[in-house]
Design a protein around this motif. Structure first.
Motif, mmCIF file in Angstrom:
data_model
loop_
_atom_site.group_PDB
_atom_site.id
_atom_site.type_symbol
_atom_site.label_atom_id
_atom_site.label_comp_id
_atom_site.label_asym_id
_atom_site.label_seq_id
_atom_site.Cartn_x
_atom_site.Cartn_y
_atom_site.Cartn_z
ATOM 1 N N THR A 60 0.839 -1.203 0.000
ATOM 2 C CA THR A 60 0.000 0.000 0.000
ATOM 3 C C THR A 60 0.872 1.250 0.000
ATOM 4 O O THR A 60 0.618 2.201 -0.740
ATOM 5 N N ALA A 61 1.926 1.230 0.805
ATOM 6 C CA ALA A 61 2.839 2.382 0.867
ATOM 7 C C ALA A 61 3.507 2.598 -0.490
ATOM 8 O O ALA A 61 3.661 3.734 -0.951
ATOM 9 N N GLU A 62 3.869 1.494 -1.126
ATOM 10 C CA GLU A 62 4.531 1.578 -2.426
ATOM 11 C C GLU A 62 3.608 2.196 -3.473
ATOM 12 O O GLU A 62 4.003 3.106 -4.216
ATOM 13 N N GLN A 63 2.350 1.714 -3.512
ATOM 14 C CA GLN A 63 1.382 2.261 -4.474
ATOM 15 C C GLN A 63 1.138 3.738 -4.208
ATOM 16 O O GLN A 63 1.039 4.545 -5.134
ATOM 17 N N MET A 64 1.048 4.079 -2.932
ATOM 18 C CA MET A 64 0.787 5.457 -2.554
ATOM 19 C C MET A 64 1.934 6.368 -3.007
ATOM 20 O O MET A 64 1.715 7.459 -3.529
ATOM 21 N N ALA A 65 3.162 5.916 -2.801
ATOM 22 C CA ALA A 65 4.336 6.711 -3.173
ATOM 23 C C ALA A 65 4.409 6.875 -4.695
ATOM 24 O O ALA A 65 4.723 7.953 -5.203
ATOM 25 N N LYS A 66 4.086 5.786 -5.417
ATOM 26 C CA LYS A 66 4.082 5.872 -6.885
ATOM 27 C C LYS A 66 3.040 6.874 -7.354
ATOM 28 O O LYS A 66 3.291 7.696 -8.226
#
Length: 156
Positions: A36-42
């Motif tokens: 989730t953090a990765e998608q959010m950062a992208k």
């Protein structure tokens, strides 16, 4: 660094507000929080290196919550919330454990601690994020990780 307040971008749709998960103390939960953090950062337009660092830091925080906070106790939960305020990514991870005092953490760079996981996760989180805050919840600890978005970023 001046923030222009004249042009407030209203976040709409999936970016608005905050996503919160309550998850069991398991490795699956850690993976989900990291993704989730990765998608959010992208979605926030971070470059690959930043996305990787944010995902790593958030993973460490989730591991801390599951492992050190809740000691893998199936009765205990972790809570993770993700928010893009437009100026920063704010990720909060809370556990229901005994509580962690950041002051008593061992120095991760001391030779005897380099291979011990305890202080290293926090050290890594602090080096990858712009701000890290601890809050005692009694019971439990909440960790807030903040990554400022560059001023050059537009809501593309």
């Amino acid at each position: 660094m001046s923030m222009q307040h004249g042009e407030e971008h209203q976040l709409t749709g999936s970016q608005a507000g905050r996503i919160t998960y309550t998850l069991e103390s398991s490795l699956d939960s850690v993976n989900r929080v990291e993704q989730t953090a990765e998608q959010m950062a992208k979605k926030a337009g971070m470059d690959e290196d930043e996305v990787f660092r944010i995902a790593m830091a958030v993973r460490e925080a989730a591991v801390n919550a599951v492992l050190h906070g809740n000691s893998y106790d199936p009765e205990k939960r972790i809570t993770a919330s993700f928010e893009n305020t437009g100026e920063a990514l704010v990720i909060r991870i809370a556990d229901q454990g005994k509580g962690l005092d950041p002051e008593t953490l061992p120095d991760p760079l001391a030779p005897e601690n380099l291979l011990r996981g305890s202080g290293r996760g926090i050290f890594l989180i602090r080096s990858f994020m712009d701000e890290v805050h601890f809050k005692q919840l009694h019971p439990g600890t909440e960790l807030t990780l903040i990554k400022h978005l560059g001023t050059a970023q537009t809501g593309s």
